[in-house]
Design a protein around this motif. Structure first.
Motif, PDB file in Angstrom:
ATOM      1  N   TRP A   1      10.462   0.016 -10.141  1.00  0.00           N
ATOM      2  CA  TRP A   1      11.268  -0.965  -9.417  1.00  0.00           C
ATOM      3  C   TRP A   1      11.290  -2.272 -10.201  1.00  0.00           C
ATOM      4  O   TRP A   1      10.265  -2.811 -10.590  1.00  0.00           O
ATOM      5  CB  TRP A   1      10.707  -1.233  -8.027  1.00  0.00           C
TER       6      TRP A   1
ATOM      7  N   THR B   1       5.222  -4.457  -5.808  1.00  0.00           N
ATOM      8  CA  THR B   1       4.534  -3.311  -6.384  1.00  0.00           C
ATOM      9  C   THR B   1       3.182  -3.799  -6.893  1.00  0.00           C
ATOM     10  O   THR B   1       2.991  -5.003  -7.133  1.00  0.00           O
ATOM     11  CB  THR B   1       5.303  -2.673  -7.557  1.00  0.00           C
ATOM     12  N   LYS B   2       2.274  -2.879  -7.066  1.00  0.00           N
ATOM     13  CA  LYS B   2       0.962  -3.265  -7.582  1.00  0.00           C
ATOM     14  C   LYS B   2       1.094  -3.865  -8.978  1.00  0.00           C
ATOM     15  O   LYS B   2       0.380  -4.822  -9.321  1.00  0.00           O
ATOM     16  CB  LYS B   2       0.028  -2.055  -7.613  1.00  0.00           C
TER      17      LYS B   2
END
Length: 410
Positions: free
Chosen positions: A18, A339-340
């Protein structure tokens, strides 16, 4: 305090990717050792070519200059080669460098960037998110399933988000604007209906496109979506004919939003003058940087227009968006990607909490950029950040559009 050194990082986010295939980060260092980070959002040339442009812009217009000289350096880059017109590649390069200059200036003064832009107008910044698949969703089916999109929307609303974006109408092609297939209109209506029924009045619907329709086609689709009261209709036509946005705005009772692919206040001002859009979505890593978009926000105020900085990139551009958003009175919201990897790249220094972002108080952009993590994920492919398909719209078999997310294998 003078600019002395440049380093770039071309980073490939891990699957599912993403935010695009790669992100280009800049690191500027002054003679006295102050470091600032920025991000370039430009995707018309290969990343190694873009990096070469970044270095040329830096060495030609910025090396040895004070990072305070934002206006002078902008005018040099904007005018370079007898242009004085919007150029997304050159201005993208400059934008990433300009953001890094603000990071340096804030660190040199011990103040966050928003404090250098006139102070904090907004104690918190409203966030919105694109609808991405939940862990149990099929990554292929999700983009064509109104029910799964509605389920994802409910999950995001329960996390505190008050606006969600989705773009089921494909494809976006190199061929310019086209009439949507009836199947694209039907699918778009189905998505709006399912998501609206699922979230009710707890969240705004943000209907995205990627400039894939011609004027008449954009009007047909937009009018079909009106019963679901989206907050905006994003970039319904290509950005190469800015005057046509007004025709869509006049015919569709949904506010028009645009700006992801626009560069400098000059292009945005054309849309404002004609009444073609009232919601502006600059990508700060392409549009000219923080100062240029601060100017745009002031221009937009005169037209009762709002700012909603766009994000399909990495977390450094996001940080710049937040500082700009904190400093302006006509902020609508800022796009966010959770996101991580996004989080880890800036050390968890900026986060969405209950649908809002608290602007950082730390000096500069307020981020802890993880250079080791960036170097550990180099981009080695040969595709662009985003790519448009060559095949035309399929009026018989339907179209596929995976939400702008490039396929990435683990």
């Amino acid at each position: 305090m003078k600019l002395a050194g440049l380093e770039t990082f071309v980073v490939a986010p891990p699957a599912p990717g993403w935010g695009g295939r790669y992100w280009i980060f800049t690191k500027l260092t002054t003679e006295d050792g102050i470091v600032g980070y920025g991000e370039v959002y430009a995707s018309a040339v290969a990343p190694d070519v873009q990096v070469a442009v970044v270095r040329d812009v830096f060495e030609r217009h910025m090396l040895g200059e004070s990072p305070e000289s934002i206006e002078k350096m902008f005018r040099r880059a904007y005018s370079s080669g007898f242009t004085q017109r919007p150029d997304p590649t050159v201005m993208g390069a400059f934008s990433g460098l300009e953001i890094a200059c603000w990071d340096i200036l804030g660190k040199a003064r011990g103040r966050p960037v928003w404090a250098l832009l006139g102070g904090k107008m907004n104690d918190r910044v409203r966030a919105y998110t694109y609808l991405y698949p939940l862990p149990h969703h099929d990554l292929t089916e999700f983009w064509f399933s109104p029910d799964q999109a509605a389920e994802a929307a409910v999950a995001r609303v329960e996390e505190g988000y008050t606006a969600v974006k989705f773009d089921p109408a494909g494809p976006y092609t190199m061929r310019g604007g086209h009439q949507p297939a009836m199947s694209d209109i039907s699918m778009s209506v189905a998505f709006c209906k399912a998501i609206r029924e699922a979230v009710g009045d707890r969240a705004d619907l943000l209907f995205g496109t990627h400039g894939q329709f011609n004027t008449a086609g954009a009007i047909r689709l937009g009018q079909a979506l009106e019963p679901y009261s989206p907050l905006w209709y994003e970039e319904p036509i290509p950005p190469d004919n800015l005057l046509e946005f007004k025709a869509v705005a006049d015919a569709v009772r949904i506010p028009i939003a645009t700006g992801e692919r626009m560069t400098t206040k000059a292009e945005f001002a054309t849309v404002l003058r004609t009444g073609g859009a009232k919601i502006l979505q600059p990508a700060l890593g392409r549009a000219g940087g923080i100062w240029e978009m601060k100017k745009l926000a002031a221009i937009a105020e005169v037209f009762n227009a709002e700012m909603a900085p766009h994000l399909y990139a990495g977390p450094v551009e996001w940080a710049a968006n937040i500082h700009l958003g904190a400093s302006i009175s006509n902020l609508l919201m800022c796009e966010s990607i959770e996101t991580k990897f996004h989080d880890d790249l800036i050390g968890g220094t900026i986060r969405v909490e209950n649908g809002y972002i608290t602007p950082p108080e730390a000096p500069g952009l307020g981020i802890d950029f993880n250079e080791d993590l960036a170097r550990a994920h180099p981009y080695t492919g040969n595709e662009l950040h985003l790519q448009m398909q060559e095949d035309p719209c399929n009026y018989q078999g339907g179209n596929t559009f995976a939400g702008g997310a490039p396929p990435i294998e683990d």
